[in-house]
Write a protein that holds these residues in place. Sequence first.
Motif, PDB file in Angstrom:
ATOM      1  N   ALA A  40     -40.840  11.557  14.310  1.00  0.00           N
ATOM      2  CA  ALA A  40     -40.501  12.992  14.227  1.00  0.00           C
ATOM      3  C   ALA A  40     -41.612  13.603  13.523  1.00  0.00           C
ATOM      4  CB  ALA A  40     -39.330  13.167  13.722  1.00  0.00           C
ATOM      5  N   PRO A  41     -41.880  15.019  13.563  1.00  0.00           N
ATOM      6  CA  PRO A  41     -41.336  15.779  14.754  1.00  0.00           C
ATOM      7  C   PRO A  41     -41.684  15.494  16.097  1.00  0.00           C
ATOM      8  CG  PRO A  41     -42.635  17.283  13.639  1.00  0.00           C
ATOM      9  CD  PRO A  41     -42.468  15.882  12.874  1.00  0.00           C
ATOM     10  N   ALA A  82     -42.808  20.758  18.704  1.00  0.00           N
ATOM     11  CA  ALA A  82     -41.705  21.070  18.081  1.00  0.00           C
ATOM     12  C   ALA A  82     -41.803  22.619  17.458  1.00  0.00           C
ATOM     13  CB  ALA A  82     -41.196  20.107  17.253  1.00  0.00           C
ATOM     14  N   VAL A 135     -40.738  23.931  13.977  1.00  0.00           N
ATOM     15  CA  VAL A 135     -40.208  23.443  12.814  1.00  0.00           C
ATOM     16  C   VAL A 135     -40.398  24.720  11.654  1.00  0.00           C
ATOM     17  CG1 VAL A 135     -41.093  21.149  13.227  1.00  0.00           C
ATOM     18  CG2 VAL A 135     -42.411  22.766  11.831  1.00  0.00           C
ATOM     19  N   VAL A 180     -40.384  20.176   6.368  1.00  0.00           N
ATOM     20  CA  VAL A 180     -40.387  19.353   7.567  1.00  0.00           C
ATOM     21  C   VAL A 180     -40.510  17.987   7.188  1.00  0.00           C
ATOM     22  CG1 VAL A 180     -42.802  19.786   8.354  1.00  0.00           C
ATOM     23  CG2 VAL A 180     -41.096  19.194   9.956  1.00  0.00           C
ATOM     24  N   PHE A 208     -41.722  14.303   8.397  1.00  0.00           N
ATOM     25  CA  PHE A 208     -42.517  13.490   9.104  1.00  0.00           C
ATOM     26  C   PHE A 208     -42.149  11.988   9.088  1.00  0.00           C
ATOM     27  CE2 PHE A 208     -45.201  17.092   8.765  1.00  0.00           C
ATOM     28  CZ  PHE A 208     -45.565  17.306  10.009  1.00  0.00           C
ATOM     29  N   ASN A 212     -49.683  15.293  17.332  1.00  0.00           N
ATOM     30  CA  ASN A 212     -48.656  16.129  18.152  1.00  0.00           C
ATOM     31  C   ASN A 212     -48.665  17.570  17.441  1.00  0.00           C
ATOM     32  OD1 ASN A 212     -47.210  14.057  19.311  1.00  0.00           O
ATOM     33  ND2 ASN A 212     -45.713  13.937  17.698  1.00  0.00           N
ATOM     34  N   LEU A 239     -47.081  21.460  16.659  1.00  0.00           N
ATOM     35  CA  LEU A 239     -46.075  22.020  16.188  1.00  0.00           C
ATOM     36  C   LEU A 239     -46.378  23.385  15.865  1.00  0.00           C
ATOM     37  CD1 LEU A 239     -46.083  22.173  12.773  1.00  0.00           C
ATOM     38  CD2 LEU A 239     -46.008  19.644  13.220  1.00  0.00           C
TER      39      LEU A 239
END
Length: 732
Positions: free
Chosen positions: A651-652, A656, A658, A662, A664, A726, A728
């Motif tokens: 995650a995330p 995403a 956010v 946040v 991780f 990823n 975000l």
Amino acid sequence: MNARWQCILPILLALLGCLAPAARAHAQSRTDTIEHVVNRYAAVTEISDCSTIFVDNPTQFSVNDRVLIIQMKGLTIGLDNSANFGAITSYGSSGNFEFGTIALIIGNQIALQSQLQKLYDISGLVQLVGIPHYQNAYARDRLSATPWNGRTGGVVAIDCLGTLYLPASSTGGISASGLGFSGGKVSEVVTARTRTDFFYAGGSGDGGYKGEGAAAIDNAHACGRGAPANGGGGGNNHNAGGGGGGSCGAGGIGGKQYSGFGQDPLGGAGGRSMPYPDTSFRAWMGGGGGGGHQNELVGTPGGTGGGIVIIRADMIEGSQADISARGSDAGESGFDGAGGGGGGGAVLIQARSVHLRSIDVGGGAGGSVNNGRLSSCHGTGGGGGGGIIWLSAPGLSGGIGQALVNGGAAGSEVNTQSPCHGTSYGAGAGVRGTVRTDLELLEDDGSRSRLTALCSGDSIQLTTAPGVSYAWSPAEGLSCTDCREPVATPSRDITYTVVVRYASGCQDVFTTTLDVISQPVDVSGLFAGICLIDSTKLASATCRLITLRNRGDVRVDLTKIHFLHNVDFSIPPSQLPLSIPPHSDVTLKVCFAPTAEGEMRDTLVAQDGGCPMRVPMVSYGVGFGSMDGLVCNTSVRLGSPGGRPGLRLLAPGSNAIVTSPVTFRFSLAGDARVRLVIHDGLGRVAAMLVDASLSAGVHDVEWDGRGLSSGIYSCTLTAGGEGVTNSLMLVK
């Protein structure tokens, strides 16, 4: 610069380096609708140091704005009363341009995030152009520029991270046609007489006014047939035509004087070609055509030159759209001299792919003459020279339906009763321009540092901004320390620093951090976790079974197996993907060229998403009595014998949205050295959250996004050679 500014500027810039958002981080994943004039323009009144400029109108700019600094004039020319009038004797800093990002604005002072790479002379009319930057952009209507007013304008500049969409419409596309240097006026009216000099004072009436170009001229040299650099010469008394404006191609000469006075070749000289092949990355607007000489008030002025279009985008999609920077046509005269056509402008494109119906930087047509029913001839106008289409790669040309760089046609005598009917009466067409494919835009996108991962044992070519000298350090693993693009072959994680000095005398410091991922393989064989073992010979004489043994504690998933030269050896694709459980063996069929004899060598390459494992293989003859050469050793092992860490970013999730803070969450199947890095939209390191050795299991790391604005970011998690990235969107 005042003392207070000198004291606070370094402090403020340092704070901005920590607090300011990325130059383009606010560009969301959307498509902006744009139209009309998208740029803003201000005259630069002073450049006080390597990164501070003063402008006449700072209110239209903001911190983090992208800008273009460009010098419009500044050529030095000869002023001889001969055909050499207007010859370029020095380029100076004329045509220099580069991109920058605004770091600070105080009053009329604008500080840039980086130092200027090129020299600028404000007497040569430097302007600051505000450039909007987009993720994606759709041009709802034709995009254009404010026309050149003698101080600012004439430039369309667009910066698009993604795709610039240009619709199929007669009113769409981008146009800087006729927005460049102005055409020369027609002469004042005086007694008709033959004049042969190459310059006259403004107001004398002995010649049309010269077209405007990249060299400034005073009133004492304002008229007459000599061409001031790329400006077209004016037609001389009596009734000669103006010369075409120059660009990448030279303008054409203006038509001869009135036939009743002897038909002498007294038309304005064509504007000179600009030194694009001889200079490094400069851009000029097209020169204005020279004005015709008149005594009956029916002469015509010269056409206006084309402006400049500069586009930086990933892709340009407009298969039915056009980009133009043509020179303007000169108007038709009566029984007086006609003006010359304007020179074509410049279109510069840096992109990965381009699809356009056409790009047109042609020169404008010279003015024709319709002298009623008189059986005489008057001076027609010369055609403007063709401009330049400048692309960042040769392959971009294939996506352009038509690349038009033609010189403008000379004017003609249209009176059917004239003995010169249907001819240009001595006027010349403009010379064709050119298409270049080696554009390299000078810009500072704020990327003072870069982080790049590469496999252990591999090499990478580093590069930096073009300058006059370079000093890289440390020297470890570099092919050179004083060149622009050294090859780095590091054996460990390392940060290289380069000091770049520019022709301006300013300098910049850039860093590149190389994250060296250890391969689970050695250069001569295999690592301890996977081993190739000779197995049973198959019935077919051309294939063998080999065993892949995973001695590690985590599963290895091979997504691709091939051979480097793919000639002697092959892997049937039906066997992939191939998973090898911990402490287990699997068999793999390897086939050989059926007609081959003697020794065959190749290298098996196994890929599991990280660095490739390379295994030299040798076979002897068609029978393959043995699998000599298949090795299983760890003599030069680069990876850890425990295998890969089995990395997962929990995650995330990718893409995403956010809010801060946040958390991780990631998991490791085994102990490993872990890095968790946040990058902004330009690839710069925004935050280093983890850089440590961690034990197996699930880990949580919290990030509050401190000092960063809302925008698109990416998180990259690496461990032992495995990597996950990823995207975000941070909303604060």
